[in-house]
Scaffold this active site. Structure first.
Site, PDB file in Angstrom:
ATOM      1  N   GLU B  81      -1.887  12.582  -4.303  1.00  0.00           N
ATOM      2  CA  GLU B  81      -1.013  12.866  -3.164  1.00  0.00           C
ATOM      3  C   GLU B  81       0.111  13.803  -3.608  1.00  0.00           C
ATOM      4  O   GLU B  81       1.057  14.037  -2.863  1.00  0.00           O
ATOM      5  CB  GLU B  81      -0.461  11.567  -2.568  1.00  0.00           C
ATOM      6  CG  GLU B  81       0.359  10.740  -3.528  1.00  0.00           C
ATOM      7  CD  GLU B  81       1.813  10.656  -3.134  1.00  0.00           C
ATOM      8  OE1 GLU B  81       2.127   9.932  -2.205  1.00  0.00           O
ATOM      9  OE2 GLU B  81       2.648  11.332  -3.773  1.00  0.00           O
ATOM     10  N   CYS B 112      -2.318   5.979  -2.518  1.00  0.00           N
ATOM     11  CA  CYS B 112      -2.589   5.548  -3.900  1.00  0.00           C
ATOM     12  C   CYS B 112      -4.051   5.283  -4.210  1.00  0.00           C
ATOM     13  O   CYS B 112      -4.367   4.854  -5.315  1.00  0.00           O
ATOM     14  CB  CYS B 112      -1.768   4.298  -4.223  1.00  0.00           C
ATOM     15  SG  CYS B 112       0.009   4.584  -4.265  1.00  0.00           S
ATOM     16  N   HIS B 236      -4.587  -2.424  -7.937  1.00  0.00           N
ATOM     17  CA  HIS B 236      -3.538  -1.406  -7.791  1.00  0.00           C
ATOM     18  C   HIS B 236      -2.189  -2.051  -8.089  1.00  0.00           C
ATOM     19  O   HIS B 236      -1.942  -3.209  -7.760  1.00  0.00           O
ATOM     20  CB  HIS B 236      -3.564  -0.825  -6.376  1.00  0.00           C
ATOM     21  CG  HIS B 236      -2.412   0.110  -6.135  1.00  0.00           C
ATOM     22  ND1 HIS B 236      -2.181   1.212  -6.915  1.00  0.00           N
ATOM     23  CD2 HIS B 236      -1.404   0.066  -5.221  1.00  0.00           C
ATOM     24  CE1 HIS B 236      -1.096   1.829  -6.489  1.00  0.00           C
ATOM     25  NE2 HIS B 236      -0.610   1.159  -5.469  1.00  0.00           N
TER      26      HIS B 236
END
Lengths: 128, 347
Positions: B81, B112, B236
């Protein structure tokens, strides 16, 4: 990207130099005629990515485009095949930057071109 | 019926991680903006002023390709990103630096989780026989608005994976995966904005936990796997707490997640977060181990994978620097230097 940089991007990104097809001598930057045997049979050759610092200095008055990076180390590096590269040395503690230090190549931003904003990437070295 | 599984299984043939040299202690951020204290993580990895997603992706990719032993890639995908250009692919610069031209190249974006999306797509291309091998990269130079909660964790780094047909050189077979998405506005950045915005606590329950739990529980239901079947699990890591919490809810133990839990030392590397956690696990895993990998991307979604470690891990270990060695090589900087490096302070 300026045309000049675009033409030599493999030199900047991959350390592409030249090798003499006649005697095997290797050069960086590439040459059109071998300095050892005079042959013009030169082929592209990717240089080794490791070497040693021959000599170095710390720059405080850089060329335009590099102002934000000062002070930085500029070194002459001898690659494993004997070819020599003038390069920035980054991400290395001051005490590690010295003659004879083993270094390895990386790709970094060299500079951002004026108003166009185009990013020029190129090789730099890190003390291994 | 929601399980994704290629007819011909694809496998990780090589991998490489990248963590920048510089670390910013979160006590520095707290000192400047709160007068003291710290953030949830101890430090975060900070890209130098001459680094960006392109340079870091090249570094990780070179390690991955060298480990794979391959000289041709049918696809190069970069999940990020933080593209240096709004219009101009990151992936073509990476491909050029690798000497790859006859290749499909694209940038993926999903907050993400763009890195695991890249893994999904390359797995499909390899599994279908369209390509022999491809490169999936998750890499970011994440930025948080000065003083915002996000600034404590937003970090730089990631990992690259060469994925190809399983065979003797397989490090880990990508057995199957699931994805779960919904329209959830927990975190976003509009065009021309430098920093993202987020809905603080909204990023937890309806976003991170809801999507990861759905993706992982679906994978369990459709494969029959249980948490106890896995040697390792990687989630994550937006902060140190969320991955521990979601692991506990799903039935995993700290022993299963501690190897891949890097947020306390490097922060949240966004698209690189779960891929770099997987790299840390592969640095230690043994043939026969089973790994669960679950990403999360705001906006929002999660990809969950089941990987089986193979003999190739033993033969190829040591061919690229370990995540641990990258954690050990680094130097601390203060907030002023960080501001200069990350374009928050100009001459």
């Amino acid at each position: 990207m300026a045309i000049q940089s675009w033409r030599i991007r493999d030199r900047y990104y991959r350390l592409v130099g030249s090798r003499c097809a006649s005697c095997g001598a290797e050069y960086f930057p590439p040459v059109y005629r071998c300095r050892e045997c005079g042959s013009d049979k030169m082929k592209d050759k990717e240089m080794p990515k490791t070497g040693r610092i021959v000599t170095y200095t710390q720059l405080h008055e850089p060329l335009p485009g590099f102002e934000a990076q000062v002070p930085f180390y500029l070194a002459l590096v001898e690659l494993e095949n004997g070819a020599r590269v003038l390069t920035q040395v980054v991400d290395s503690p001051d005490e590690a930057v010295k003659t004879g230090a083993k270094v390895k190549a990386t790709v970094r931003r060299a500079k951002v071109e004026g108003e166009s904003g185009q990013i020029i990437y190129g090789y730099k070295f890190i003390v291994a | 019926m929601y399980l994704m599984q290629s007819k011909n299984r694809a496998a990780i043939l090589g991998y490489g991680a990248y963590i920048p040299y510089y670390r910013l202690p979160t006590t520095e951020i707290a000192r400047v903006w709160r007068g003291g204290g710290s953030g949830p993580n101890v430090e975060k990895a900070v890209a130098s002023m001459d680094e960006d997603t392109v340079t870091m992706a090249i570094e990780a990719a070179r390690q991955a390709v060298a480990m794979s032993g391959l000289d041709s890639l049918g696809a190069v995908f970069v999940g990020t990103e933080s593209k240096p250009y709004a219009v101009k692919p990151t992936s073509t610069i990476v491909a050029q630096a690798l000497g790859q031209h006859h290749t499909l190249a694209a940038d993926l974006e999903f907050a993400c989780k763009a890195g695991t999306e890249a893994i999904q797509v390359i797995t499909g291309l390899v599994g279908s026989g369209m390509i022999q091998a491809g490169l999936a990269i998750g890499m970011d130079t994440a930025q948080g608005r000065p003083g915002d909660d996000l600034e404590y964790t937003a970090a730089s780094g990631g990992a690259a994976y060469v994925i190809g047909n399983k065979g003797e050189g397989a490090i880990a077979v990508i057995d199957c995966s699931t994805s779960f998405v919904s329209d959830t506005g927990d975190f976003w950045r509009r065009a021309h904005e430098k920093y993202p915005r987020h809905l603080s606590r909204f990023t937890g329950e309806p976003a991170y936990f809801y999507h990861i739990e759905n993706a992982v529980r679906t994978l369990f239901e459709e494969t029959g796997h249980k948490p106890g079947d896995f040697t390792y699990a990687v989630f994550h890591q937006p902060n140190p707490r969320f991955p521990v919490e979601v692991a506990t809810r799903l039935g995993f133990t700290m022993d299963q997640i501690k190897t891949g839990l890097l947020n306390p030392m490097i922060g949240n590397t966004y698209s690189g977060s779960s891929p770099i956690g997987l790299a840390a696990v592969l640095d230690e895993a043994k043939p026969g181990d089973k790994i669960l990998l679950a990403s999360f991307g705001s906006g929002a979604g999660s990809d969950a994978f089941c990987l089986d470690v193979k003999d190739g891990i033993t033969k190829k270990r040591g061919k690229s620097p370990t995540v641990k060695s990258m954690l050990q090589r680094g130097t601390r900087i203060d907030y002023s230097t960080y501001s200069k490096f990350r374009d928050k302070l100009h001459k």
